[in-house]
Design a protein around this motif. Structure first.
Motif, short mmCIF file in Angstrom:
data_model
loop_
_atom_site.label_atom_id
_atom_site.label_comp_id
_atom_site.label_asym_id
_atom_site.label_seq_id
_atom_site.Cartn_x
_atom_site.Cartn_y
_atom_site.Cartn_z
N VAL A 317 36.93 35.62 30.83
CA VAL A 317 36.15 36.75 31.49
C VAL A 317 36.16 36.39 32.87
CG1 VAL A 317 35.09 37.27 29.38
CG2 VAL A 317 34.08 35.52 31.11
N GLU A 318 36.41 35.05 33.48
CA GLU A 318 36.52 34.84 35.32
C GLU A 318 37.85 35.21 35.69
OE1 GLU A 318 35.27 30.74 35.81
OE2 GLU A 318 33.94 30.75 34.30
N LEU A 319 38.04 35.44 36.81
CA LEU A 319 38.99 36.08 37.94
C LEU A 319 39.76 34.44 39.24
CD1 LEU A 319 41.15 38.35 38.38
CD2 LEU A 319 39.29 39.29 39.79
N ASN A 320 40.45 34.21 39.22
CA ASN A 320 41.00 33.67 40.37
C ASN A 320 41.09 34.15 41.19
OD1 ASN A 320 41.65 31.23 38.70
ND2 ASN A 320 43.35 32.22 37.92
N LEU A 321 40.35 33.89 42.62
CA LEU A 321 40.79 34.54 43.31
C LEU A 321 40.71 33.29 45.28
CD1 LEU A 321 36.72 35.19 44.19
CD2 LEU A 321 38.58 36.59 43.49
N SER A 322 41.78 33.90 45.55
CA SER A 322 42.31 32.64 46.75
C SER A 322 41.78 33.38 47.73
CB SER A 322 44.21 33.07 47.15
OG SER A 322 44.34 32.25 45.82
N GLU A 339 31.44 41.31 39.36
CA GLU A 339 32.73 41.29 38.50
C GLU A 339 33.02 42.68 39.03
OE1 GLU A 339 35.36 43.98 35.69
OE2 GLU A 339 33.89 44.86 37.54
N GLY A 340 34.80 42.27 39.24
CA GLY A 340 35.12 42.88 40.82
C GLY A 340 37.08 43.46 39.55
N GLU A 341 37.76 43.92 40.60
CA GLU A 341 39.42 43.91 40.42
C GLU A 341 40.15 43.06 42.13
OE1 GLU A 341 42.75 46.93 38.84
OE2 GLU A 341 40.66 47.25 38.72
N CYS A 342 41.07 42.22 41.46
CA CYS A 342 42.10 41.28 42.50
C CYS A 342 43.32 41.87 42.04
CB CYS A 342 41.71 40.33 42.86
SG CYS A 342 42.55 39.83 44.30
N ARG A 343 44.42 42.39 42.79
CA ARG A 343 45.62 42.00 42.43
C ARG A 343 45.78 42.27 41.01
NH1 ARG A 343 48.33 39.61 46.26
NH2 ARG A 343 47.35 38.76 48.00
N GLY A 344 45.09 43.76 40.38
CA GLY A 344 45.62 43.83 39.33
C GLY A 344 44.77 43.63 37.74
N LYS A 345 43.50 43.18 38.59
CA LYS A 345 43.04 41.93 37.31
C LYS A 345 41.94 41.92 37.54
CE LYS A 345 46.72 38.08 36.31
NZ LYS A 345 47.17 36.70 35.88
N ALA A 346 40.80 42.10 35.94
CA ALA A 346 39.62 42.03 36.67
C ALA A 346 38.67 41.00 35.86
CB ALA A 346 39.40 43.92 36.15
N TRP A 348 34.67 38.07 36.15
CA TRP A 348 33.55 38.21 37.27
C TRP A 348 34.10 36.94 37.96
CZ3 TRP A 348 29.21 40.18 36.44
CH2 TRP A 348 28.99 41.41 35.28
N PHE A 349 33.17 36.63 39.44
CA PHE A 349 33.41 35.46 39.50
C PHE A 349 32.43 34.99 40.83
CE2 PHE A 349 34.96 39.41 41.78
CZ PHE A 349 34.12 39.78 42.98
N PRO A 350 31.69 34.35 41.23
CA PRO A 350 30.41 33.70 42.06
C PRO A 350 30.52 34.82 43.45
CG PRO A 350 31.55 31.76 41.07
CD PRO A 350 32.69 33.33 41.17
N LEU A 351 29.56 35.18 43.78
CA LEU A 351 29.08 35.97 44.30
C LEU A 351 29.34 35.70 45.54
CD1 LEU A 351 28.74 39.60 45.27
CD2 LEU A 351 26.23 38.90 45.23
N GLY A 352 29.09 34.67 45.94
CA GLY A 352 28.94 33.53 47.37
C GLY A 352 30.33 33.49 47.89
N TYR A 353 31.05 33.76 46.98
CA TYR A 353 32.87 33.12 47.60
C TYR A 353 33.16 34.61 48.23
CZ TYR A 353 32.97 29.01 44.73
OH TYR A 353 32.80 27.82 44.11
#
Length: 370
Positions: A317-322, A339-346, A348-353
């Motif tokens: 349920v988590e999202l990879n971020l770069s 929770e959000g969407e990036c590069r076509g995938k949705a 969860w991720f830490p908001l502080g990132y």
């Protein structure tokens, strides 16, 4: 002109030898010691000829250096103008900082603009040094009186020498006539006058030749010394310029590389180690299976965030971020997750990132979000 002058000198020496032979043949005036083209005179003449050629070549070399330096100054001044404009444009962009996704490029532009201004200042100092320490002293010597005075002495000696040679021939002719008309007082008187004139010419020629040799030798020595000094000054000025520019570029490169490394690094932001795992989508939608999630989410609406730290998902349920990615943030929980969407995938991720952004180029957002 050089070839013609050498040929003329060779012809004069041949004529002088012929005159010497003729004088010996007639057995007249002064013998070999009294001839105009004796060994001492010939050596003095040859030495003066070499000095004349040497100083003329030195003068031409000095003139070539002056012309080269002047051309370099003109070209360099145009480069200073162009480099200063580039410096102003870079600092203007860095100061305005219109980018909405960070100030990295603005800082780099400011640093580059300042470094470029310093480099153009050093280039200006170099051009000034070349003008005052190289071109002006050499130009003064090329146009100076000592060289012209010495050359005039040499030319006067050359003319007097030709006149003495002609007079020696005249004396020889009058000796022949005096022998053929023995006892004729008129021929004897004319011979004595011609001999006296030749003697005066030889005496004056000897003195003038020595003066010309001394003057030309002094000019040659000064030419060699001054030209070498100016070449050394030119090399030292350019070496100093390149050394300072290298220092400026090294400092600029260190600043830019350090900034790039800071951006490319992925330090972990301060996140609560006790932060619970992200909620599932069922929990967010009202089916609460996790005791750590109370169902509360922020209702501030969607916003765009830039990823400031790399994050690797540890569950489905988590999202990879770069770093540098953009995320459309759709939900924010009360326990530090978003929770959000990036590069076509949705996911969860830490908001502080991420950091909120108000404005981003549409092309960049389309490429990285969708």
């Amino acid at each position: 002109m050089e070839a013609i002058r050498k040929q003329a000198t060779k012809i004069r020496e041949q004529v002088a030898k012929q005159q010497q032979a003729m004088l010996k043949q007639f057995g007249g005036y002064g013998g070999s010691d009294g001839a105009v083209t004796d060994e001492a005179d010939l050596q003095q003449h040859q030495k003066l000829e070499k000095l004349y050629i040497s100083t003329r070549a030195g003068k031409h070399f000095q003139r070539d250096i002056v012309r080269g330096v002047e051309g370099y100054i003109v070209t360099g001044s145009k480069q200073v103008e162009i480099g200063t404009k580039l410096s102003d444009d870079s600092r203007k962009y860095g100061a305005e900082n219109t980018c909405t996704s960070g100030n990295t490029l603005s800082k780099a532009a400011l640093n580059y603009g300042q470094a470029r201004a310093q480099m153009e200042k050093e280039r200006g100092n170099l051009l000034k040094a070349l003008g005052t320490q190289v071109a002006e002293p050499l130009r003064a010597m090329v146009m100076g009186a000592p060289l012209e005075d010495a050359r005039h002495l040499a030319q006067r000696y050359d003319r007097m020498r030709q006149e003495a040679e002609s007079q020696a021939i005249e004396v020889s002719k009058r000796q022949v006539k005096a022998r053929e008309s023995v006892g004729n007082p008129d021929y004897t008187s004319k011979l004595e006058v011609a001999q006296a004139k030749l003697q005066d010419l030889k005496s004056n020629m000897s003195v003038l030749g020595k003066e010309a040799v001394v003057a030309m030798a002094a000019v040659e020595s000064q030419q060699q010394r001054l030209t070498l000094q100016r070449l050394i000054s030119m090399v030292e000025s350019e070496r100093t310029y390149h050394h300072r520019v290298l220092q400026i570029l090294d400092q600029l490169a260190d600043e830019m590389v350090s900034e790039r490394q800071r951006i490319e690094a992925s330090p972990t932001p301060p996140v609560d180690e006790q932060m619970p795992p992200p909620p599932s989508y069922e929990e967010v939608n009202g089916v609460f299976s996790s005791p750590s999630f109370d169902g509360a989410t922020d209702t501030i609406g969607y916003f765009l965030g830039e990823v400031m730290f790399t994050y690797r998902a540890v569950s489905d349920v988590e999202l990879n971020l770069s770093i540098g990615d953009y995320v459309v943030v759709r939900k924010v929980s009360n326990n530090g997750w978003a929770e959000g969407e990036c590069r076509g995938k949705a996911g969860w991720f830490p908001l502080g990132y991420v950091e909120r952004r108000e404005r981003v180029l549409a092309s960049k957002m389309m490429a990285e979000v969708y």
